[in-house]
Write an enzyme that holds these catalytic residues in place. Structure first.
Site, PDB file in Angstrom:
ATOM      1  CG  HIS A 117      -0.285   7.763 -12.854  1.00  0.00           C
ATOM      2  ND1 HIS A 117      -1.204   8.744 -12.539  1.00  0.00           N
ATOM      3  CD2 HIS A 117       0.851   8.090 -12.170  1.00  0.00           C
ATOM      4  CE1 HIS A 117      -0.647   9.613 -11.709  1.00  0.00           C
ATOM      5  NE2 HIS A 117       0.600   9.241 -11.470  1.00  0.00           N
ATOM      6  CD  GLU A 118       4.053   5.960 -11.712  1.00  0.00           C
ATOM      7  OE1 GLU A 118       4.954   6.824 -11.872  1.00  0.00           O
ATOM      8  OE2 GLU A 118       3.236   6.004 -10.770  1.00  0.00           O
ATOM      9  CG  ASP A 142       6.476  -1.032  -3.428  1.00  0.00           C
ATOM     10  OD1 ASP A 142       7.241  -2.009  -3.287  1.00  0.00           O
ATOM     11  OD2 ASP A 142       5.997  -0.391  -2.478  1.00  0.00           O
ATOM     12  CB  SER A 181      -0.973   0.000   1.177  1.00  0.00           C
ATOM     13  OG  SER A 181      -1.971   0.976   0.989  1.00  0.00           O
ATOM     14  CG  MET A 235      -1.360  12.298 -16.186  1.00  0.00           C
ATOM     15  SD  MET A 235      -0.314  10.824 -15.970  1.00  0.00           S
ATOM     16  CE  MET A 235       1.000  11.488 -14.933  1.00  0.00           C
ATOM     17  CD  GLU A 293       1.811  -1.635  -3.153  1.00  0.00           C
ATOM     18  OE1 GLU A 293       0.737  -2.189  -2.829  1.00  0.00           O
ATOM     19  OE2 GLU A 293       2.352  -0.760  -2.469  1.00  0.00           O
ATOM     20  CG  HIS A 351       4.633  10.844 -13.580  1.00  0.00           C
ATOM     21  ND1 HIS A 351       4.130  12.113 -13.407  1.00  0.00           N
ATOM     22  CD2 HIS A 351       4.023  10.067 -12.642  1.00  0.00           C
ATOM     23  CE1 HIS A 351       3.255  12.109 -12.417  1.00  0.00           C
ATOM     24  NE2 HIS A 351       3.170  10.879 -11.930  1.00  0.00           N
ATOM     25  CG  HIS A 365       0.723  13.734  -9.663  1.00  0.00           C
ATOM     26  ND1 HIS A 365       1.448  13.519  -8.509  1.00  0.00           N
ATOM     27  CD2 HIS A 365       0.734  12.558 -10.336  1.00  0.00           C
ATOM     28  CE1 HIS A 365       1.861  12.261  -8.493  1.00  0.00           C
ATOM     29  NE2 HIS A 365       1.437  11.662  -9.588  1.00  0.00           N
TER      30      HIS A 365
END
Length: 528
Positions: free
Chosen positions: A243-244, A222, A199, A261, A225, A247, A253
């Site tokens: 999403h990543e 990570d 988390s 985002m 997870e 970036h 964001h």
């Protein structure tokens, strides 16, 4: 590589928040924090996501920091939290949001971030982009719960989300160094930003800063997870990867909680489509892909013969009912239609425009004034004695409301509105008078209204539109012409008024007479 350089790549520029939001005068740190437990939880979160420096502790907050500045930091943080009002208070709802899984890239902090007209966009940029048409990526490993091919397929789909809308091609390579290296790792995993276990932080990415460092563009997941594909169980890898990758391409964001985002994980979406805010953000960086639309097509009904008075394109005949600056674009409204332009001379709509209520759902025709609210980026539209509030293209329930609900000192039938968000002020215009409205005090400032010439010397009465552009100048539209006003010199710039549709929509300037001459040798925004 130095840690401070990596901090830039991870979008974690730490800046003062005193210019972002004004604190509520008189609140103490104890009132803002609600409880010592909330204060400690809040400080841990603020440090983790780089809203404040690591030296910020309870002693510093209680003894050295101005309460209004601390409240402003919290309010900015709350702007990125789903279903949390930007109160500046560490209430239980805010504390609960801090426990939600999210991206590890820090949120834009305000001052120094890319702004439009003195206010943050809902989307933001990290400061760089990829110049090459072909961008390579490599998937180094897979988490234990998924096989390698399933991971590759999810990540391929995540790249396709962006490739659909921009002129870049993403190509997977099986060996060697790629532009974007993607890996799963736990805790300390090879960069200065360790993961935090199950988390909390799900992943992070490094933007294309242009230093030529190998870590630019890389994505780390990570491994503590539990990731999944095509299921509501656990953490959906496709959504996190998409999403990543945003970036990695240079997006920061977004404050729009419905955007990809947005920093907090929103859960698996089986029929995911990239939201408008993300399309706008990525195409501002890269432009649009020639073979795909910028957004879903809008159905346009044929223009009636009565509207088409000459062979000129319809937009080139227009004087508008309302002109406003919304989401980084200029919107011009006329009766039941609107036109959009992002850069001078580059219209985003066909010459006949789009139907207003097919884009902004349920919005009536004949809008008279509009602006984007600084602190939550919602859009306010005004007509007659009423106003509507929209979150993007969606209306908020409970509207329209009477303009008098904003302030009993504001009149109906407003002619224009423009926001100076860094001062929490909105200027409303009607019949040669100016009303300055304070967004946080919710009232018209003392002494107003004033005659327009005493507030904006040289700007005429009877405006049809007003906005601040990304050059920090104020623009006032009347009929077919516009005036550029300089806040520093407090006067209209020399050479104005100029033809609005010629400069902004690319219409033939020979068709317009301005400053007493038929001018074909013109230079707007230093671009002529």
């Amino acid at each position: 590589m130095a840690v401070d350089r990596l901090s830039y790549l991870l979008l974690s520029v730490i800046v003062s928040m005193s210019a972002v939001c004004r604190g509520t005068q008189g609140k103490t740190i104890q009132e803002i924090a609600v409880s010592p437990e909330n204060l400690q939880t809040g400080l841990d979160f603020l440090k983790k996501y780089k809203y404040v420096g690591d030296q910020m502790d309870e002693t510093v907050v209680n003894n050295l920091i101005d309460p209004s500045e601390f409240e402003a930091i919290i309010r900015n943080m709350q702007l990125y939290m789903p279903d949390v009002d930007p109160t500046g208070i560490l209430d239980d709802k805010t504390i609960a949001a801090m426990a939600m899984p999210r991206c590890g890239v820090p949120d834009p902090s305000g001052e120094g971030d890319e702004t439009i007209g003195g206010r943050l966009r809902r989307f933001s940029h990290s400061g760089g982009r990829w110049e090459e048409r072909k961008i390579t990526y490599r998937v180094l490993n897979a988490p234990p719960e998924l096989n390698y091919d399933a991971v590759r397929e999810a990540i391929r789909r995540a790249f396709n989300v962006w490739q659909t809308f921009i002129p870049r091609d993403f190509v997977e390579v099986a060996s060697g160094q790629a532009d974007i290296m993607m890996k799963f790792g736990e805790y300390h995993h090879g960069d200065p930003y360790p993961f935090d276990g199950p988390s909390g932080t799900l992943a992070h990415a490094f933007g294309p800063a242009g230093y030529g460092d190998p870590i630019e563009g890389d994505v780390h997941f990570d491994d503590s997870e539990t990731f999944s594909v095509r299921t509501f169980d656990d953490i959906n890898l496709f959504l996190v990867a998409a999403h990543e990758i945003g970036h990695s391409l240079g997006l920061g964001h977004s404050q729009d909680s419905t955007a990809l985002m947005a920093p907090f994980y929103s859960g698996y979406q089986p029929n995911f489509e990239l939201p408008y805010d993300d399309i706008l953000g990525i195409q501002t960086l890269y432009g649009s892909r020639p073979d795909t639309p910028r957004e879903k097509p809008v159905t346009v009904k044929p223009v009636t013969q009565a509207m088409q008075t000459t062979e000129l394109p319809l937009v080139c005949q227009m004087s508008f009912d309302c002109v406003a600056y919304i989401r980084g674009e200029i919107f011009a409204f006329k009766e039941d239609r609107f036109w959009r332009v992002r850069e001078p001379g580059k219209s985003l709509t066909p010459a006949e425009g789009y139907k207003t209520n097919e884009f902004f759902k349920g919005l009536p025709s004949g809008i008279q004034a509009a602006y984007e609210r600084y602190y939550d980026q919602r859009i306010l539209f005004f007509k007659g004695r009423e106003y509507w509030v929209y979150d993007g293209i969606e209306p908020l329930p409970g509207y329209p409301k009477l303009i008098a609900n904003l302030s009993s000192d504001l009149p109906g039938n407003l002619q224009a509105a423009a926001t100076w968000g860094e001062y929490n002020k909105v200027y409303f215009f009607k019949r040669g008078r100016v009303y300055r409205y304070d967004e946080f005090e919710k009232k018209v400032d003392e002494g107003y209204p004033y005659p327009i010439d005493s507030v904006f010397p040289g700007v005429p009465k009877g405006l049809d539109g007003a906005f601040r552009y990304n050059d920090k100048m104020a623009y006032f539209v009347k009929g077919k012409y516009y005036y550029r006003y300089n806040d520093i010199t407090r006067k209209v710039d020399d050479g104005y008024p100029r033809p609005f549709v010629a400069d902004f929509f690319g219409c033939n300037p020979n068709l317009y007479i301005f400053n007493g001459v038929n001018n074909t040798d013109y230079d707007y925004f230093g671009m002529g």
